[in-house]
Design an enzyme around this catalytic site. Structure first.
Site, PDB file in Angstrom:
ATOM      1  N   ASP A  11       3.854   6.585  -5.871  1.00  5.19           N
ATOM      2  CA  ASP A  11       3.978   7.982  -6.295  1.00  5.19           C
ATOM      3  C   ASP A  11       2.998   8.817  -5.489  1.00  5.19           C
ATOM      4  O   ASP A  11       1.819   8.477  -5.384  1.00  5.19           O
ATOM      5  CB  ASP A  11       3.638   8.130  -7.779  1.00  5.19           C
ATOM      6  CG  ASP A  11       4.740   7.574  -8.662  1.00  5.19           C
ATOM      7  OD1 ASP A  11       5.842   7.308  -8.143  1.00  5.19           O
ATOM      8  OD2 ASP A  11       4.505   7.409  -9.877  1.00  5.19           O
ATOM      9  N   ASP A 130      17.653   7.626 -14.138  1.00  5.70           N
ATOM     10  CA  ASP A 130      16.748   7.270 -15.237  1.00  5.70           C
ATOM     11  C   ASP A 130      17.592   7.169 -16.501  1.00  5.70           C
ATOM     12  O   ASP A 130      18.283   8.116 -16.862  1.00  5.70           O
ATOM     13  CB  ASP A 130      15.670   8.345 -15.415  1.00  5.70           C
ATOM     14  CG  ASP A 130      14.733   8.400 -14.210  1.00  5.70           C
ATOM     15  OD1 ASP A 130      14.629   7.395 -13.488  1.00  5.70           O
ATOM     16  OD2 ASP A 130      14.111   9.459 -13.988  1.00  5.70           O
TER      17      ASP A 130
END
Lengths: 254, 192
Positions: A11, A130
Site C-alpha cells: 500500500d 472487494d
C-alpha cells in the site's frame, strides 16, 4: 507446469509504503523501489501496488515511483488506486507497469474495463473486487469496502470477464486482516464461474492457508500484505512448504 | 546500433528498462530510415495481432523486416507476428517462420498467465540457461511445434515458446519480465 503465483501487495501513500514493512538491510523501509527490489530477490512472482491516497495532486508522485520501480524490477507488477480513465492507464503503463487494477471505477463505469482492454489488451486489466457476505449473499463493496453496491459478487466476476478483464483480484472483506485463511468456499465458486485467472486475497496468516487455497480452489495466485511485510512468512520458506504438497511454485535464481 | 521497433503498442518501457540495466545503448523507433541502420532489432509486442500487422503495414515496415539480415528478436506478440498466420483475428502475418499460431483450446484458464518452465535444445539464445527454467508468459494464442522450434513449454498442450530461422529469433514469454534468466536471454541476444 504453470506455477502458482505468490504476490506481495504494497500500500502506497504519497509515494511511501505504509504499514510497517520489516526487511533487514533496508536503508529506507518506506521506499517502494527498495522494497520491490527486495521482494523480487526473495522470489516474489509478481507485485501489486495500491495507491491508497490516489488524489489528483498525487498522480505525479505516483508516476514517479512507478517509473523507478519499473527500472529496478524485472518481474510483472500491477498498479491500482484512483484509476478512472484510459488516460490514467496510459500514463501508468507508459511508466513501465504491466497491469493496472480498477475497483470502484469499474463498478461505476463497467465499460472502462472494455475500453482499457481494447487499447492495452486484456492481460493489462485486473479487476479488483472487494466482497462481503451480507443478507445471505456475497455482495460487492466499493470505496475501500465502505459502500455496499447492488452487485452480487459471482455475477460481477462473470460480467467483468465478459467486458474484457484479464484477471480478477478477489478480496474477501470478511477474511481480510483476520489471518484465519482465505475465503475458500467463495474462491472455489468464483474460480469455477470464470475462465480467467483469479488472485485470492484476504485472510492469509500462515503457510497452511496458502496451501489450502491452492489445494481447494483453482486460484492462480495468492496475494498477501502483512505476513510478508512483517516477515511472518518469508517467501522462500513459503514456496518450499507449498512444494511439499506438490503445489507448483517457482524458485528464484540465487 | 541496437533498435527497439516501436509500432505503438509494444511493451517498450519494460524492454528499455532491461537494456538500461545492462548498460546497453539503443534507439526506439518506427522509422524505417533509422531501423535500416540497426545491427540488431528487438520487436516487443502486446495486444492484438491484426492491430500490429496493420501498424507495420502503415509504417511500411513489412518488406523491411522480412528482408532484415541481422539478428532480430520478436517477443510475445512479436514472435507470433513473425509466423505465417494467426487465428487471432484470422490475420496473415509476416511469414518469416512457416508456423501457424492457434488459440488455446478452452480446457483451462485462458490466457496462460504466469511462470512456466521451458525445455530448450542447444542454442545461443538459451546459452547458460538451465533446462526447466521458468519464464513469465501471458498469451491466449500459441505457435504449434515445428522444425524451427528452439524451446517448448506445456500448458493445456505442448507448444513452441522459442523459434529461430537464420537471423530471426522469437520468444513467446516475456524475457524482460522474467527476472535474472529473462535478462540473460536478452544478454544472449545482444551477444549474437
Amino acid at each position: 507446469m504453470l506455477k502458482k503465483r505468490i504476490i506481495p501487495c504494497l500500500d502506497i501513500k504519497a509515494g511511501r509504503v505504509v504499514k510497517g514493512v520489516q526487511f533487514e538491510n533496508l536503508k529506507d523501509s518506506g521506499d517502494p523501489v527498495e522494497l520491490a527490489y527486495q521482494y523480487m530477490q526473495e522470489g516474489a512472482d509478481e507485485l501489486v501496488f495500491l495507491d491508497i491516497t490516489a488524489t489528483q495532486d498525487n498522480r505525479k508522485t505516483l508516476l514517479e515511483w512507478v517509473k523507478k520501480v519499473a527500472q529496478v524490477i524485472q518481474i510483472p507488477f500491477t498498479v491500482g488506486g484512483g484509476i478512472r480513465t484510459v488516460q490514467d492507464v496510459e500514463a501508468i503503463i507508459d511508466c513501465g507497469a504491466d497491469k493496472i487494477s480498477i475497483n470502484s471505477s469499474a463498478v461505476q463505469n463497467p465499460y472502462l474495463i472494455t475500453e482499457i482492454a481494447k487499447q492495452f489488451g486484456s492481460q493489462c486489466v485486473v479487476v479488483a473486487i472487494d466482497t462481503k457476505y451480507i443478507h445471505e449473499k456475497n455482495k460487492v463493496f466499493i470505496a475501500g469496502g465502505r459502500i455496499e453496491t447492488n452487485l452480487i459478487t459471482e455475477e460481477w466476476c462473470k460480467t467483468a470477464q465478459e467486458l474484457g478483464a484479464g484477471e480478477i483480484l478477489l478480496t474477501s472483506i470478511d477474511h481480510d486482516g483476520a489471518k484465519k485463511g482465505f475465503a475458500l468456499d467463495l474462491l472455489k465458486t468464483i474460480t469455477q464461474t470464470v475462465s480467467i485467472p483469479v488472485i485470492a486475497s484476504g485472510g492469509a496468516g500462515t503457510k497452511e492457508h496458502f496451501a489450502e487455497v491452492f489445494i481447494h480452489t483453482k486460484a492462480s495466485a495468492a496475494l498477501a500484505a502483512s505476513v510478508f511485510h512483517n516477515k511472518i512468512i518469508p517467501i522462500p520458506e513459503l514456496k518450499a512448504f507449498l512444494s511439499q504438497y506438490s503445489i507448483p511454485v517457482r524458485y528464484a535464481k540465487n | 546500433m541496437l533498435a527497439i521497433l516501436d509500432y505503438g503498442a509494444g511493451n517498450v518501457a519494460s524492454v528499455a528498462n532491461v537494456l538500461h540495466s545492462l548498460n546497453t545503448e539503443f534507439v526506439v523507433s518506427s522509422d524505417i530510415t533509422i531501423l535500416q541502420q540497426a545491427d540488431k532489432i528487438l520487436f516487443p509486442g502486446v495486444g492484438h495481432a491484426s492491430f500490429a500487422m496493420n501498424r507495420l503495414h502503415e509504417l511500411n515496415l513489412i518488406p523491411f523486416i522480412q528482408n532484415f539480415e541481422k539478428p532480430f528478436l520478436g517477443i510475445c506478440l512479436g514472435m507470433q507476428v513473425m509466423c505465417t498466420h494467426t487465428e487471432e483475428g484470422n490475420t496473415e502475418c509476416l511469414n518469416i517462420i512457416p508456423v501457424k499460431v492457434k488459440k488455446f483450446p478452452p480446457e483451462d484458464i485462458i490466457p496462460h498467465t504466469g511462470w512456466n518452465e521451458t525445455l530448450h535444445n542447444e542454442n545461443m539464445l538459451f546459452k547458460d540457461i538451465p533446462q526447466g527454467t521458468d519464464f513469465y508468459f501471458v498469451h491466449s494464442y500459441y505457435a504449434e511445434k515445428n522444425p524451427y522450434c528452439r524451446a517448448t513449454c506445456t500448458y493445456i498442450l505442448e507448444f513452441c515458446c522459442a523459434v529461430q530461422k537464420e537471423n530471426f529469433w522469437g520468444v513467446q514469454f516475456h524475457p524482460e519480465k522474467s527476472a535474472e534468466y529473462g535478462k540473460k536471454i536478452i544478454q544472449n541476444f545482444l551477444s549474437l
